[in-house]
Design an enzyme around this catalytic site. Sequence first.
Site, PDB file in Angstrom:
ATOM      1  CE1 TYR A 135      20.842  28.078  62.223  1.00 61.24           C
ATOM      2  CE2 TYR A 135      22.321  26.946  60.729  1.00 61.24           C
ATOM      3  CZ  TYR A 135      21.106  27.363  61.593  1.00 61.24           C
ATOM      4  OH  TYR A 135      20.459  26.189  61.237  1.00 61.24           O
ATOM      5  CE  LYS A 188       8.193  37.339  58.448  1.00 60.94           C
ATOM      6  NZ  LYS A 188       7.031  37.243  57.931  1.00 60.94           N
ATOM      7  CG  ASP A 221       5.784  33.402  57.158  1.00 65.23           C
ATOM      8  OD1 ASP A 221       6.226  34.222  56.296  1.00 65.23           O
ATOM      9  OD2 ASP A 221       4.868  34.769  57.508  1.00 65.23           O
ATOM     10  CG  ASP A 245      19.461  23.790  58.556  1.00 62.41           C
ATOM     11  OD1 ASP A 245      20.096  23.105  57.729  1.00 62.41           O
ATOM     12  OD2 ASP A 245      20.744  24.560  59.745  1.00 62.41           O
ATOM     13  CG  ASP A 249      17.777  19.891  57.024  1.00 65.59           C
ATOM     14  OD1 ASP A 249      17.986  20.083  56.335  1.00 65.59           O
ATOM     15  OD2 ASP A 249      17.589  19.552  58.725  1.00 65.59           O
TER      16      ASP A 249
END
Length: 357
Positions: A135, A188, A221, A245, A249
């Site tokens: 970010y 990842k 993923d 994030d 959600d």
Amino acid sequence: MPEPLRIGVIEGDGIGHEIVPATRRVVDAAIAATGGPELEWVPLPLGADAIGSHGTPVPRSTLEALTDLDGWILGPHDSASYPEPFRAALTPGGQIRKHFDLYANIRPARALPGTHAMVPDMDLVVVRENTEGFYADRNMAVGSGEFMPTPDVALAVGVITRAACERIAHTAFDLASRRRKRVTIVHKANVLSKTTGLFRDVCREIGTMYPSVDVDDEHVDAMAALLVRRGGDFDVIVTENLFGDILSDLAGELSGSLGSAPSINASARKTMAQAVHGAAPDIAGLGRANPTALVLSSAMLLDRLSVTGNPFLGGAARALERAVAETIGDGIATADLGGSASTSEFTAAVVDRITAA
């Protein structure tokens, strides 16, 4: 007799002017019902109203006042509606996070009785590293992590440091040791081997200090698919900023609604209660806003303050959580959860259950 508790209260924008006063009312009732400490609310300006009164959405006086408080409740902000140059600047919540180095974003996702949760047995917590990662507004001391060397090329810098990984890992493992004793590290590393590989490896190192906690890891993923398929199997998920994030959600929606998804942003010394959802300007002032997420965020704030030095607050936190669950379970809910109650009606029902307990 416990020391008086001083909590900052920031209404923010949009539905913040409805859900923050509702949250204050519920917290007052819970502390009174459980014999908690004397509570002083400290109102502070932030957001669109502060632009009008102070010429900036985040007045210096607000930041200075927050320094002396035990914690604070932050209403949602609608920075997309601010005039320039404020619209393009770091959001008010982001400025507060950076100023106080609130490195841990802790986001529970628990299916509440009476909601149409897609994963009805979900009860997990996403522990998200809040200061680094990919970010652009959080990973540089000065300037942004995004830049464009030409008008047709955009680049982003992701930052992962051992120090930040260690402290978020301790947060996650400490939390898991008080829950169901399992941490899942999400990364990842098969593609981002240096950055998220470092995150995974440091979290595993910290995990050896908590022998009672089981540890596993998943690629981000695969983790998204697993939350949909068997989200009830997970306890504490620790991950970097961007992944946290997205996954939080997703978990919030799978467990019921973002309207009931709470969170805190915390450091070792400061805690900010902040709902996951935004300011919802389209329903502001209509009495339809759901205060559940901010009420449960406030319960998290009280719980954290009880762990860090004020044990009287733990009972108030539990009272808040029970009253919200009972109210929704009894079919009293706002429209986003399939009910017909207004903001004030739902708030009154929660308070009634606290005072009747």
